[in-house]
Design a protein around this motif. Structure first.
Motif, PDB file in Angstrom:
ATOM      1  N   VAL A  90       0.837  -1.198   0.000  1.00 50.98           N
ATOM      2  CA  VAL A  90       0.000   0.000   0.000  1.00 50.98           C
ATOM      3  C   VAL A  90       0.873   1.250   0.000  1.00 50.98           C
ATOM      4  N   GLY A  91       1.966   1.222   0.771  1.00 50.89           N
ATOM      5  CA  GLY A  91       2.879   2.356   0.815  1.00 50.89           C
ATOM      6  C   GLY A  91       3.511   2.650  -0.536  1.00 50.89           C
ATOM      7  N   VAL A  92       3.889   1.587  -1.274  1.00 53.29           N
ATOM      8  CA  VAL A  92       4.478   1.774  -2.599  1.00 53.29           C
ATOM      9  C   VAL A  92       3.469   2.403  -3.556  1.00 53.29           C
ATOM     10  N   MET A  93       2.237   1.907  -3.534  1.00 50.58           N
ATOM     11  CA  MET A  93       1.202   2.474  -4.412  1.00 50.58           C
ATOM     12  C   MET A  93       0.946   3.936  -4.091  1.00 50.58           C
ATOM     13  N   PHE A  94       0.842   4.250  -2.814  1.00 54.46           N
ATOM     14  CA  PHE A  94       0.575   5.632  -2.422  1.00 54.46           C
ATOM     15  C   PHE A  94       1.738   6.539  -2.793  1.00 54.46           C
ATOM     16  N   THR A  95       2.963   6.030  -2.624  1.00 51.78           N
ATOM     17  CA  THR A  95       4.146   6.818  -2.974  1.00 51.78           C
ATOM     18  C   THR A  95       4.158   7.152  -4.458  1.00 51.78           C
ATOM     19  N   PHE A  96       3.846   6.156  -5.289  1.00 53.64           N
ATOM     20  CA  PHE A  96       3.892   6.393  -6.726  1.00 53.64           C
ATOM     21  C   PHE A  96       2.699   7.188  -7.229  1.00 53.64           C
ATOM     22  N   LYS A  97       1.614   7.246  -6.448  1.00 54.11           N
ATOM     23  CA  LYS A  97       0.545   8.194  -6.787  1.00 54.11           C
ATOM     24  C   LYS A  97       1.079   9.614  -6.662  1.00 54.11           C
ATOM     25  N   ILE A  98       1.854   9.864  -5.616  1.00 58.89           N
ATOM     26  CA  ILE A  98       2.451  11.192  -5.425  1.00 58.89           C
ATOM     27  C   ILE A  98       3.496  11.468  -6.503  1.00 58.89           C
ATOM     28  N   VAL A  99       4.296  10.439  -6.839  1.00 56.62           N
ATOM     29  CA  VAL A  99       5.294  10.601  -7.903  1.00 56.62           C
ATOM     30  C   VAL A  99       4.611  10.943  -9.223  1.00 56.62           C
ATOM     31  N   GLY A 100       3.519  10.253  -9.536  1.00 60.35           N
ATOM     32  CA  GLY A 100       2.792  10.521 -10.773  1.00 60.35           C
ATOM     33  C   GLY A 100       2.244  11.934 -10.823  1.00 60.35           C
ATOM     34  N   ALA A 101       1.721  12.416  -9.690  1.00 57.69           N
ATOM     35  CA  ALA A 101       1.199  13.777  -9.636  1.00 57.69           C
ATOM     36  C   ALA A 101       2.302  14.798  -9.884  1.00 57.69           C
ATOM     37  N   ASN A 102       3.485  14.543  -9.331  1.00 57.38           N
ATOM     38  CA  ASN A 102       4.596  15.482  -9.518  1.00 57.38           C
ATOM     39  C   ASN A 102       5.181  15.413 -10.921  1.00 57.38           C
ATOM     40  N   LEU A 103       5.158  14.243 -11.538  1.00 54.27           N
ATOM     41  CA  LEU A 103       5.577  14.158 -12.941  1.00 54.27           C
ATOM     42  C   LEU A 103       4.643  14.978 -13.820  1.00 54.27           C
ATOM     43  N   PHE A 104       3.363  14.951 -13.473  1.00 55.01           N
ATOM     44  CA  PHE A 104       2.404  15.747 -14.236  1.00 55.01           C
ATOM     45  C   PHE A 104       2.625  17.233 -13.989  1.00 55.01           C
ATOM     46  N   ARG A 105       3.051  17.602 -12.783  1.00 54.01           N
ATOM     47  CA  ARG A 105       3.390  19.007 -12.504  1.00 54.01           C
ATOM     48  C   ARG A 105       4.551  19.447 -13.390  1.00 54.01           C
ATOM     49  N   VAL A 106       5.534  18.568 -13.557  1.00 53.72           N
ATOM     50  CA  VAL A 106       6.667  18.882 -14.425  1.00 53.72           C
ATOM     51  C   VAL A 106       6.186  19.062 -15.862  1.00 53.72           C
ATOM     52  N   TYR A 107       5.304  18.170 -16.302  1.00 50.65           N
ATOM     53  CA  TYR A 107       4.759  18.272 -17.665  1.00 50.65           C
ATOM     54  C   TYR A 107       4.021  19.597 -17.849  1.00 50.65           C
ATOM     55  N   LEU A 108       3.209  19.984 -16.850  1.00 53.72           N
ATOM     56  CA  LEU A 108       2.480  21.250 -16.951  1.00 53.72           C
ATOM     57  C   LEU A 108       3.443  22.433 -16.987  1.00 53.72           C
ATOM     58  N   ASN A 109       4.518  22.363 -16.200  1.00 56.83           N
ATOM     59  CA  ASN A 109       5.510  23.445 -16.226  1.00 56.83           C
ATOM     60  C   ASN A 109       6.123  23.603 -17.609  1.00 56.83           C
ATOM     61  N   LEU A 110       6.443  22.478 -18.242  1.00 52.51           N
ATOM     62  CA  LEU A 110       7.062  22.521 -19.574  1.00 52.51           C
ATOM     63  C   LEU A 110       6.091  23.052 -20.615  1.00 52.51           C
ATOM     64  N   THR A 111       4.851  22.558 -20.582  1.00 49.35           N
ATOM     65  CA  THR A 111       3.874  22.992 -21.585  1.00 49.35           C
ATOM     66  C   THR A 111       3.487  24.454 -21.383  1.00 49.35           C
ATOM     67  N   GLU A 112       3.368  24.885 -20.120  1.00 48.71           N
ATOM     68  CA  GLU A 112       3.020  26.284 -19.866  1.00 48.71           C
ATOM     69  C   GLU A 112       4.148  27.211 -20.292  1.00 48.71           C
ATOM     70  N   ARG A 113       5.389  26.786 -20.068  1.00 50.92           N
ATOM     71  CA  ARG A 113       6.529  27.599 -20.488  1.00 50.92           C
ATOM     72  C   ARG A 113       6.573  27.711 -22.003  1.00 50.92           C
ATOM     73  N   LYS A 114       6.310  26.590 -22.678  1.00 52.00           N
ATOM     74  CA  LYS A 114       6.310  26.616 -24.147  1.00 52.00           C
ATOM     75  C   LYS A 114       5.175  27.490 -24.674  1.00 52.00           C
ATOM     76  N   ARG A 115       4.031  27.436 -24.010  1.00 50.92           N
ATOM     77  CA  ARG A 115       2.900  28.264 -24.440  1.00 50.92           C
ATOM     78  C   ARG A 115       3.233  29.740 -24.278  1.00 50.92           C
ATOM     79  N   GLU A 116       3.874  30.091 -23.162  1.00 49.90           N
ATOM     80  CA  GLU A 116       4.256  31.479 -22.938  1.00 49.90           C
ATOM     81  C   GLU A 116       5.267  31.946 -23.982  1.00 49.90           C
ATOM     82  N   GLN A 117       6.230  31.085 -24.328  1.00 57.16           N
ATOM     83  CA  GLN A 117       7.216  31.439 -25.343  1.00 57.16           C
ATOM     84  C   GLN A 117       6.551  31.637 -26.702  1.00 57.16           C
ATOM     85  N   ASP A 118       5.581  30.769 -27.014  1.00 59.92           N
ATOM     86  CA  ASP A 118       4.863  30.901 -28.290  1.00 59.92           C
ATOM     87  C   ASP A 118       4.071  32.210 -28.327  1.00 59.92           C
TER      88      ASP A 118
END
Length: 242
Positions: A204-232
């Motif tokens: 259960v701890g591993v699953m919960f940990t990787f739920k948090i990891v997945g959320a933060n990976l998506f935060r990184v993706y949003l940062n990249l896409t938002e930065r690219k949108r601003e540059q465009d």
């Protein structure tokens, strides 16, 4: 602002009691057929009855095959409508409970207690804590609460996207794992040793940990896409000026 308005927003001991009840109610800790099951969301949510789908004559007598109200073998829009119909009681019950708990200050207490934890972990406000706990037991309840938080302005679009990613990974973790995955820990190999040499808590701890990891990976993706949108947008503005 009036003093009465400040008093309404003050976090009192009653708010913390409401939050404690909400955590227990939506966590699945008391899911049982015993008397204390009345304090559990899934237990009170219940289930639909079954109907006879088929009758078979065998050497041992007559046997019946049962199915729920949706039946079996459905497809298309009609089956989709019945599936959506089965979600309505869960969503209505979850939202009703949240409105009651919000009235007693559970969201204010959650915001004060959980913001220092959820902000650095996933960039979420503390008042998303109840929806987070509910999503570990019911995907429908978690989704409904998240939508309500967004509609009421507690979550912005970015926070909603990150929170959705957290819920999407290993949805309804507690219920799904203990109803189907926990049986793996009882399996034995031919030599009598455990087939899965680890504990349920660690899984259960591993699953919960990787739920948090997945959320933060998506935060990184949003940062990249938002930065690219601003540059465009900057490039487009420069071209228009030129």
């Amino acid at each position: 602002m009036s003093q009465s308005g400040d008093a309404k927003r003050r976090v009192t001991i009653g708010c913390y009691l409401a939050l404690a009840f909400a955590v227990i109610f939506f966590s699945g800790l008391l899911q049982s057929k015993q008397w204390y099951g009345v304090f559990d969301f899934t237990t009170l949510n219940g289930s639909f009855g079954t109907v006879v789908q088929a009758v078979n004559h065998t050497g041992d007598g007559v046997t019946t095959a049962m199915s729920d109200m949706r039946g079996k073998g459905g497809n298309g829009a009609r089956d989709g409508f019945l599936f959506a119909l089965t979600l309505i009681p869960t969503v209505m019950f979850a939202l009703g409970m949240i409105n009651v708990l919000e009235h007693y200050g559970a969201l204010r207490a959650a915001r004060q207690l959980l913001s220092p934890l959820l902000k650095p972990l996933m960039g979420l406000p503390g008042n998303s804590g109840l929806a987070l706990i509910a999503s570990l037991q019911s995907t429908d309840a978690g989704a409904a609460m998240t939508r309500q938080l967004k509609d009421e302005g507690h979550l912005n679009q970015r926070e909603t996207d990150v929170f959705t990613m957290f819920q999407f990974s290993a949805g309804a973790t507690i219920v799904n794992f203990f109803s189907s995955g926990a049986v793996l820990f009882t399996l034995l190999l031919s030599d009598g040793s455990l087939a899965v040499p680890t504990s349920i808590g660690l899984a259960v701890g591993v699953m919960f940990t990787f739920k948090i990891v997945g959320a933060n990976l998506f935060r990184v993706y949003l940062n990249l896409t938002e930065r690219k949108r601003e540059q465009d947008e900057v490039t487009t503005e420069q071209k228009e000026v030129a």
